[in-house]
Design a protein around this motif. Structure first.
Motif, mmCIF file in Angstrom:
data_model
loop_
_atom_site.group_PDB
_atom_site.id
_atom_site.type_symbol
_atom_site.label_atom_id
_atom_site.label_comp_id
_atom_site.label_asym_id
_atom_site.label_seq_id
_atom_site.Cartn_x
_atom_site.Cartn_y
_atom_site.Cartn_z
ATOM 1 N N ASN A 67 -6.493 -0.619 52.576
ATOM 2 C CA ASN A 67 -6.589 -0.957 53.995
ATOM 3 C C ASN A 67 -5.658 -2.107 54.354
ATOM 4 N N THR A 68 -5.587 -3.094 53.491
ATOM 5 C CA THR A 68 -4.711 -4.245 53.728
ATOM 6 C C THR A 68 -3.247 -3.818 53.733
ATOM 7 N N SER A 69 -2.882 -2.942 52.816
ATOM 8 C CA SER A 69 -1.507 -2.445 52.772
ATOM 9 C C SER A 69 -1.160 -1.685 54.043
ATOM 10 N N GLN A 70 -2.109 -0.883 54.521
ATOM 11 C CA GLN A 70 -1.872 -0.135 55.758
ATOM 12 C C GLN A 70 -1.748 -1.087 56.948
ATOM 13 N N ALA A 71 -2.574 -2.109 56.994
ATOM 14 C CA ALA A 71 -2.496 -3.085 58.079
ATOM 15 C C ALA A 71 -1.164 -3.829 58.042
ATOM 16 N N THR A 72 -0.691 -4.148 56.848
ATOM 17 C CA THR A 72 0.608 -4.810 56.704
ATOM 18 C C THR A 72 1.719 -3.904 57.229
ATOM 19 N N SER A 73 1.650 -2.634 56.897
ATOM 20 C CA SER A 73 2.647 -1.684 57.381
ATOM 21 C C SER A 73 2.614 -1.587 58.905
ATOM 22 N N LEU A 74 1.420 -1.532 59.466
ATOM 23 C CA LEU A 74 1.270 -1.480 60.922
ATOM 24 C C LEU A 74 1.917 -2.698 61.565
ATOM 25 N N LEU A 75 1.645 -3.860 61.016
ATOM 26 C CA LEU A 75 2.214 -5.090 61.575
ATOM 27 C C LEU A 75 3.730 -5.129 61.441
ATOM 28 N N GLN A 76 4.254 -4.604 60.347
ATOM 29 C CA GLN A 76 5.704 -4.565 60.175
ATOM 30 C C GLN A 76 6.360 -3.649 61.199
ATOM 31 N N VAL A 77 5.721 -2.509 61.490
ATOM 32 C CA VAL A 77 6.250 -1.600 62.504
ATOM 33 C C VAL A 77 6.219 -2.274 63.870
ATOM 34 N N ALA A 78 5.098 -2.912 64.195
ATOM 35 C CA ALA A 78 4.987 -3.605 65.485
ATOM 36 C C ALA A 78 5.998 -4.742 65.574
ATOM 37 N N ASP A 79 6.176 -5.469 64.497
ATOM 38 C CA ASP A 79 7.134 -6.576 64.482
ATOM 39 C C ASP A 79 8.557 -6.082 64.712
ATOM 40 N N GLY A 80 8.900 -4.957 64.101
ATOM 41 C CA GLY A 80 10.228 -4.385 64.301
ATOM 42 C C GLY A 80 10.472 -4.013 65.759
ATOM 43 N N GLY A 81 9.478 -3.385 66.379
ATOM 44 C CA GLY A 81 9.597 -3.027 67.791
ATOM 45 C C GLY A 81 9.695 -4.256 68.682
ATOM 46 N N MET A 82 8.897 -5.254 68.382
ATOM 47 C CA MET A 82 8.922 -6.476 69.194
ATOM 48 C C MET A 82 10.242 -7.234 69.023
ATOM 49 N N ALA A 83 10.809 -7.203 67.825
ATOM 50 C CA ALA A 83 12.102 -7.856 67.607
ATOM 51 C C ALA A 83 13.181 -7.164 68.436
ATOM 52 N N ARG A 84 13.126 -5.829 68.489
ATOM 53 C CA ARG A 84 14.092 -5.077 69.296
ATOM 54 C C ARG A 84 13.925 -5.419 70.776
ATOM 55 N N ILE A 85 12.697 -5.494 71.245
ATOM 56 C CA ILE A 85 12.442 -5.856 72.645
ATOM 57 C C ILE A 85 12.922 -7.277 72.922
ATOM 58 N N ALA A 86 12.708 -8.186 71.984
ATOM 59 C CA ALA A 86 13.159 -9.570 72.170
ATOM 60 C C ALA A 86 14.677 -9.628 72.323
ATOM 61 N N ASP A 87 15.391 -8.833 71.533
ATOM 62 C CA ASP A 87 16.849 -8.785 71.661
ATOM 63 C C ASP A 87 17.263 -8.278 73.046
ATOM 64 N N ILE A 88 16.584 -7.249 73.512
ATOM 65 C CA ILE A 88 16.891 -6.694 74.834
ATOM 66 C C ILE A 88 16.604 -7.722 75.924
ATOM 67 N N LEU A 89 15.471 -8.412 75.814
ATOM 68 C CA LEU A 89 15.114 -9.417 76.826
ATOM 69 C C LEU A 89 16.120 -10.568 76.839
ATOM 70 N N GLN A 90 16.618 -10.911 75.683
ATOM 71 C CA GLN A 90 17.630 -11.971 75.621
ATOM 72 C C GLN A 90 18.887 -11.532 76.376
ATOM 73 N N ARG A 91 19.301 -10.285 76.187
ATOM 74 C CA ARG A 91 20.473 -9.782 76.919
ATOM 75 C C ARG A 91 20.186 -9.733 78.419
ATOM 76 N N MET A 92 18.968 -9.356 78.791
ATOM 77 C CA MET A 92 18.605 -9.319 80.219
ATOM 78 C C MET A 92 18.680 -10.716 80.830
ATOM 79 N N LYS A 93 18.269 -11.725 80.087
ATOM 80 C CA LYS A 93 18.362 -13.101 80.578
ATOM 81 C C LYS A 93 19.818 -13.498 80.769
ATOM 82 N N GLN A 94 20.681 -13.118 79.818
ATOM 83 C CA GLN A 94 22.109 -13.410 79.958
ATOM 84 C C GLN A 94 22.670 -12.758 81.224
ATOM 85 N N LEU A 95 22.274 -11.521 81.470
ATOM 86 C CA LEU A 95 22.757 -10.822 82.669
ATOM 87 C C LEU A 95 22.271 -11.504 83.946
#
Length: 146
Positions: A67-95
């Motif tokens: 269960n812990t391994s699955q939760a870690t995987s879930l968090l890694q997937v969410a973190d990857g998506g959030m990192a991508r969104i953060a990059d996009i938001l940074q570009r939006m701020k520049q614009l």
């Protein structure tokens, strides 16, 4: 020896010892083949109870590890998506900062706005496509508390 019963005491004694030794040998073979000191409750009831509880605890801990391994995987997937969104938001701020410059024409601002709109849509796409086990994690539809 007309009607007398002859009893071979030595043979009966030998048979009794043979049966006792055969039982002990069977018990020893069962213990050796199972790899356990306790094969049945009559071997040691208290230790069997403790051993059974320990086996149940080990099985529960192994499942907790999964269960812990699955939760870690879930968090890694969410973190990857959030990192991508953060990059996009940074570009939006520049614009947005670039568009607020007084040196741009309306046409240039329209191009910046077009890119900004595409980035906004991309944020929505990333949020909808970031999934774990078929469940979207970042679009607000996740009803499970993690």
């Amino acid at each position: 020896m007309p009607n007398s019963i002859v009893t071979n005491t030595a043979a009966n004694t030998a048979l009794r010892y043979l049966q006792a030794n055969s039982g002990a040998a069977s018990s020893s073979v069962a213990k050796l083949s199972s790899g356990s000191r306790i094969v049945k409750a009559s071997d040691d009831a208290a230790s069997l109870t403790v051993g059974t509880k320990l086996k149940a605890d080990v099985a529960a801990l192994k499942q907790a590890q999964v269960n812990t391994s699955q939760a870690t995987s879930l968090l890694q997937v969410a973190d990857g998506g959030m990192a991508r969104i953060a990059d996009i938001l940074q570009r939006m701020k520049q614009l947005a900062v670039q568009a607020s410059s007084g040196s741009l024409t309306n046409t240039e601002r329209a191009y910046l706005n077009e890119e900004f709109t595409q980035l906004r849509d991309q944020v929505t796409d990333v949020a909808n496509q970031t999934k774990f086990n078929g469940q979207a994690l970042l679009n607000g539809s996740l009803a499970t508390t993690v």
